[in-house]
Write a protein that holds these residues in place. Structure first.
Motif, PDB file in Angstrom:
ATOM      1  N   GLU A  21      -8.947   3.602  -8.860  1.00 25.40           N
ATOM      2  CA  GLU A  21      -7.605   4.160  -8.304  1.00 25.40           C
ATOM      3  C   GLU A  21      -7.845   4.988  -7.376  1.00 25.40           C
ATOM      4  O   GLU A  21      -7.024   5.441  -6.539  1.00 25.40           O
ATOM      5  N   PRO A 751       1.735   3.936 -13.962  1.00 23.69           N
ATOM      6  CA  PRO A 751       2.671   3.849 -12.842  1.00 23.69           C
ATOM      7  C   PRO A 751       4.324   3.778 -13.387  1.00 23.69           C
ATOM      8  O   PRO A 751       4.485   2.601 -14.167  1.00 23.69           O
ATOM      9  N   GLU A 752       4.961   4.478 -12.557  1.00 17.44           N
ATOM     10  CA  GLU A 752       6.658   4.574 -12.869  1.00 17.44           C
ATOM     11  C   GLU A 752       6.940   4.975 -14.767  1.00 17.44           C
ATOM     12  O   GLU A 752       8.049   4.757 -14.802  1.00 17.44           O
ATOM     13  N   PRO A 781      11.250  -1.447 -11.463  1.00 15.72           N
ATOM     14  CA  PRO A 781      10.027  -0.837 -10.869  1.00 15.72           C
ATOM     15  C   PRO A 781       8.882  -0.599 -11.666  1.00 15.72           C
ATOM     16  O   PRO A 781       7.755  -0.747 -11.312  1.00 15.72           O
ATOM     17  N   LEU A 782       9.090  -0.380 -12.909  1.00 14.95           N
ATOM     18  CA  LEU A 782       7.903  -0.208 -13.776  1.00 14.95           C
ATOM     19  C   LEU A 782       7.266  -1.493 -13.993  1.00 14.95           C
ATOM     20  O   LEU A 782       5.938  -1.410 -13.951  1.00 14.95           O
ATOM     21  N   ARG A 784       6.944  -4.014 -11.861  1.00 16.59           N
ATOM     22  CA  ARG A 784       6.435  -4.512 -10.763  1.00 16.59           C
ATOM     23  C   ARG A 784       5.304  -3.487 -10.356  1.00 16.59           C
ATOM     24  O   ARG A 784       4.303  -4.339  -9.826  1.00 16.59           O
ATOM     25  N   ALA A 785       5.212  -2.516 -10.808  1.00 14.40           N
ATOM     26  CA  ALA A 785       4.083  -1.502 -10.652  1.00 14.40           C
ATOM     27  C   ALA A 785       3.085  -1.984 -11.552  1.00 14.40           C
ATOM     28  O   ALA A 785       1.868  -1.980 -11.396  1.00 14.40           O
ATOM     29  N   GLU A 788       1.309  -4.876 -10.025  1.00 16.77           N
ATOM     30  CA  GLU A 788       0.670  -4.441  -8.810  1.00 16.77           C
ATOM     31  C   GLU A 788      -0.694  -3.743  -9.381  1.00 16.77           C
ATOM     32  O   GLU A 788      -1.745  -3.832  -8.779  1.00 16.77           O
ATOM     33  N   LEU A 789      -0.659  -2.818 -10.835  1.00 18.56           N
ATOM     34  CA  LEU A 789      -1.844  -2.266 -11.357  1.00 18.56           C
ATOM     35  C   LEU A 789      -2.627  -3.098 -11.557  1.00 18.56           C
ATOM     36  O   LEU A 789      -4.278  -2.833 -11.281  1.00 18.56           O
TER      37      LEU A 789
END
Length: 965
Positions: A21, A751-752, A781-782, A784-785, A788-789
């Motif tokens: 990260e 994330p999120e 959003p959670l 999609r994050a 992506e994570l």
């Protein structure tokens, strides 16, 4: 893995194996067997022992993608290494090549080199490999979903709203007026369009202008329904900023801004700042307040005109497009396309031609064959097919055959040939490309209305001559005790007692009226009422609305001034009290529409007290007997009002109007309404109804959303990811799930996910019933994050498992190679429509055979060797040569498939865009609503996509070795 000190050189890019990260690190210093690395993405600086670092060299190979410090997406063509430092030869999306030092690579870029990691023995668990494959599959499904941008909204999937959202959002730079009647959800339509455009990357900078009383409602709705966090620019935040020369442009500080129209109208400095900021999309609510005539325009109109002129995409919203007359309606269309709507008289003349078109469309909906005159008229309007020959769809025999074959369908669907003709007629002759207006008559799901009039005798102390019909509570300004002599107050007290505990919404014209009523109700009857008026701060209005909405401890009555008839929705109540009546029938419909809307489950009871012998009674009879405005929405009512406005006003001002004068006005209103209703049904309203709501399209989108809701894949992925990451979860109330950060997570934050956690649901039904819960879909959003994570990191890119299978001898190995289709194209092109990032899983055996069609790789589980490093290292070393050969074979197979993939993507793109281009060019010859810029933009998009898709490829994303014992 240890690295010798000589391996490091200043300027090199390295990655942390244990903390990916941190992003790409850059070597700052090498001395005394120590190396210092700066991680610009996080601003952290770490010092390691050079011979024992958790770092691995970030070095890309030809064909891989990267991003430079300017944010450009580039493809590696070649690389040159000198003294341990790499310079890449890269190609941009336009095909230009240039050298790029590795120091210029974006530090937030995440690299995943599965082959390199596998060789180095950097292994992930089999769980992460499977999660990675799931993430890739979910990402591809999100990119290709027909209802993308519509799935994640906290709404009931209503077909007409979905059709409009998809139709508008898929246009290039859409500029439309959303004018659905009150209660049909034009605000939801705007939110869906916005959400779809943002998800596709086609817009970034958005300005939403709304009346000041609706600021907080829009802010909450955008967040609650669409998970969109807008920056609120109100008077407090912008106080003095418009005039301060050194303050900078406040509108450049945020990407998505919500602002009141009045604030910009009243502050020229702020208005100029907004003009200069540059926007991709402008949304303006309650656009009927933008006044325009051929002779003049209001300041608010001029402000929006200036913004609209330099903003590519514009959405105007109004439920009452003709509230200020036909000229005002034309003025709003003029904001969208001043070239198309350049002359008011031409506009009126054009509308006169809609009636015969609507009549022909109606005939096409009838399964009976067209007669010779109708066929001729159809050919005149539609014209021959491309190529000049006759259109076979116009032949009576074909039409009749199609009609007979389809006339008995359960849903009375239009025969396919005729539907194509209807669509073509609407494209060529209708106004639906600029204006969308669904009517209650065409949409099901609305409640019934029931009128409860109350004829009240004026009190003995109340003089009829003292009652101002245009301000019935005028005496409230002079006499604080006006309610003592007003019979409507006593009636109201008794009515509330009779209705208790049912909630009631009362609307009156003036704020003074509702404030005095609250005082009288409390003093005389002990009734506590919430109030809602323009003099209250927005936060207090929100609290009042929430107090009224509380089913257990909330107020029975909400007293609203006229602003209560715009924007706010109170469909949880079904009693509406009209303490007075507005003179404009569109304002009356707005009042009723606060309760009468989709989602209302009860008959709407409309209570109207009026004092006999006064202007109250004249106005009530005109609405009730003349316009029938209480029983249903009346589209013709505004036109009748504009025709009778002067005579109605004279009667209202007459303290003793003659009964026959009232009867004559009412009778004329009823006759004229019926006449106009017939004209509207035949003319433009009929065309608008058909073009604004395509039931088949809307149903298909609703069914796609329903299929998404029933698919458990995203829930399976998220719960598995939370468990692997260390996020805690437990069942919550009513089928919900409580998710919170765990004490031993892989990273400090997920994330999120808020620090305090959240309560969520995967059920749309539960999400609609419990607004405090997060509605988790692929678009949240959670979610999609989370995708992506995984896909943006090295997690799951290399794995090794040991298993047994009678089909394979001991010491045999299989190599599972996961490739991802990708196209280096700007987000605005939305190339994923044609080439989704689909995961292609190959299973290569030691003989070079691809076995994925005969062997289920998911069933090949086993013991993960990540924690048994000596065994894993020995196995990989023993099989290094064969594994390298298997990777080469997989690469060769991917190269062969890439060519086919490109051809398919280009063919799909050309079919869709060439077809739409031919359609638009044909339409432009007959329908001036098709803008030349739209055609040119589509051509440019097609050319850019052709080039981008030609550079597409399959990229190796993950490797898993399956060894057999």
């Amino acid at each position: 893995m240890s690295e010798p000190a000589s391996a490091f050189a200043v300027g090199q890019r390295w990655l942390s194996e244990t903390q990916p990260e941190l992003g790409l690190g850059m070597v700052e210093n090498v001395e005394h067997r120590r190396v210092t690395v700066l991680f610009p993405a996080t601003g952290e600086r770490r010092t390691y022992a050079a011979d024992n670092t958790p770092l691995w060299r970030a070095q890309l190979a030809a064909g891989e993608l990267l991003r430079d410090l300017e944010g450009r997406d580039l493809t590696v063509v070649d690389l040159l290494e000198h003294n341990g430092f790499v310079t890449y030869l890269v190609r941009d999306t336009a095909g230009n090549e240039e050298p790029l030092p590795e120091t210029r690579i974006d530090p937030t870029l995440r690299l995943s080199r599965p082959q390199q990691r596998l060789r180095a023995g950097r292994l992930d668990t089999d769980t992460w490999f499977r999660l990675r494959v799931q993430a890739l599959e979910q990402t591809a499904r999100l990119a290709t979903a027909p209802a993308r941008g519509l799935i994640g909204a906290r709404i009931s999937p209503i077909p007409h709203q979905l059709h409009i959202a998809a139709e508008v959002a898929d246009r290039h730079q859409p500029r439309v007026l959303l004018a659905d009647e009150v209660g049909l959800g034009k605000t939801i339509e705007a939110g869906l369009i916005l959400h779809r455009l943002l998800l596709a990357g086609r817009v970034r900078r958005v300005l939403v202008l709304v009346p000041e009383p609706l600021l907080h409602q829009w802010l909450v709705e955008l967040l609650r329904r669409f998970n969109r966090r807008f920056a609120l620019f109100d008077r407090e935040r912008l106080r003095g900023r418009g005039q301060a020369a050194d303050a900078g442009n406040p509108f450049e500080s945020e990407q998505q801004i919500l602002c009141s129209l009045e604030l910009l109208r009243d502050d020229p400095g702020l208005a100029e700042s907004a003009m200069q900021a540059g926007w991709d999309l402008l949304i303006c609510d309650e656009a009927h307040h933008l006044e325009w005539t051929p002779a003049s325009a209001s300041p608010a109109y001029d402000l929006v005109a200036g913004l609209a002129a330099q903003t590519p995409a514009v959405l105007l919203l109004t439920a009452t497009p003709e509230q200020l007359g036909r000229a005002g309606h034309f003025g709003r269309l003029r904001l969208l396309d001043p070239e198309r709507f350049g002359d008011y008289q031409d506009f009126l003349n054009e509308e006169a031609r809609y009636a015969p078109v609507a009549e022909l469309v109606t005939r096409l909906l009838d399964p009976s064959p067209l007669n010779a005159d109708e066929q001729q008229r159809l050919e005149e309007l539609v014209g021959p097919q491309d190529g000049g020959g006759p259109d076979p769809d116009l032949e009576a025999g074909a039409l009749a055959t199609e009609a007979q074959s389809s006339s008995e369908e359960a849903d009375n669907a239009v025969p396919p040939g005729r539907q194509a003709l209807i669509d073509r007629l609407l494209d060529l002759q209708g106004t639906g490309r600029v204006l969308f207006r669904n009517t209650r008559a065409a949409i099901s799901g609305f409640p019934e209305r029931q009128l409860y009039p109350a004829a009240l005798e004026p009190s003995a102390t109340e003089s009829i001559a003292d009652i101002d019909p245009l301000d019935p509570q005028r005496s409230a300004l002079d006499d604080p005790d006006w309610a003592e002599s007003d019979p409507r107050v006593d009636w109201l007290i008794e009515q509330l007692r009779a209705l208790s505990p049912a909630k009631a919404l009362l609307i009156a014209a003036a704020a003074e009226t509702v404030l005095d009523l609250r005082r009288f109700l409390l003093e005389r009857a002990g009734i506590h009422a919430a109030v809602f008026h323009e003099g209250m701060p927005i936060v207090e209005r929100d609290r009042a609305a929430a107090f009224f909405a509380d089913p257990e401890e909330g107020a029975q009555l909400l007293l609203c001034s006229e602003i209560g008839s715009e924007g706010r929705n109170f469909q949880f109540a079904h009693h509406l009290i009209l303490f007075d009546l507005p003179e404009d029938p569109e304002l009356l419909e707005q009042r009723i529409g606060r309760l009468d809307r989709i989602g209302q489950t009860e008959t709407v009871a409309i209570h109207v007290p009026y004092r006999t012998g006064t202007a109250d009674e004249v106005l009530f009879r005109w609405y009730h007997e003349g316009l029938d405005a209480f029983s249903a929405h009346q589209p013709a009512a505004p036109a009748v009002y504009w025709e009778q406005q002067e005579r109605l006003g004279e009667l209202l001002l007459d303290p003793a109007p003659e009964a026959d004068e009232i009867a004559a006005l009412v009778a004329e209103a009823a006759s004229r309404r019926a006449e106009l209703d017939a004209q509207l049904t035949q003319g433009r309203d009929r065309l608008l109804e058909l073009s604004s709501h395509r039931p088949a399209v809307g149903r298909a989108l609703a069914e796609a959303i329903d299929a998404e809701d029933r698919d458990p894949a995203i829930e399976t992925f998220l719960t598995g990811l939370w468990d692997a990451f260390g996020v805690e979860r437990e069942p919550g109330p009513s089928g919900s799930i409580v998710v919170r950060p765990g004490a031993h997570m892989m990273q400090e934050r997920f994330p999120e996910l808020p620090d305090e956690g959240l309560t969520a649901t995967f059920s749309r039904t539960h999400a609609l019933a419990h607004e405090e819960r997060q509605f988790l879909t692929r678009e949240h959003p959670l979610s999609r994050a989370a995708l992506e994570l995984v896909t943006g990191s090295h997690l799951g890119t290399s794995a090794l498992v040991l298993t047994q299978d009678p089909r394979f001898p001991s010491s045999a190995v299989l190599l599972e190679a996961v490739y991802v289709a990708e196209c280096p194209a700007p987000p605005v092109l939305n190339a994923q429509r044609f080439l989704p990032p689909t995961a292609r899983r190959m299973l290569i055996d030691e003989h070079g055979q691809e076995r994925s069609t005969e062997i289920d790789a998911d069933a090949l589980g086993g013991k993960c060797l990540r924690s048994r490093r000596p065994l894993a290292k020995a196995l990989l070393e023993a099989k290094r040569k064969i594994l390298d050969a298997m990777v080469t074979l997989a690469e060769q197979q991917a190269a062969r498939e890439t060519a086919e993939l490109r051809d398919q993507a280009v063919a799909l793109m050309r079919r869709e865009l060439d077809g739409e281009l031919v359609r638009l060019e044909t339409l432009a010859q007959r329908n001036p609503a098709v803008r030349s810029e739209e055609i040119e933009a589509l051509k440019a998009e097609r050319d850019a996509l052709t080039e981008a898709l030609a550079n597409s490829r399959l990229r190796l994303d993950a490797l898993r070795v399956i060894a057999f014992a």
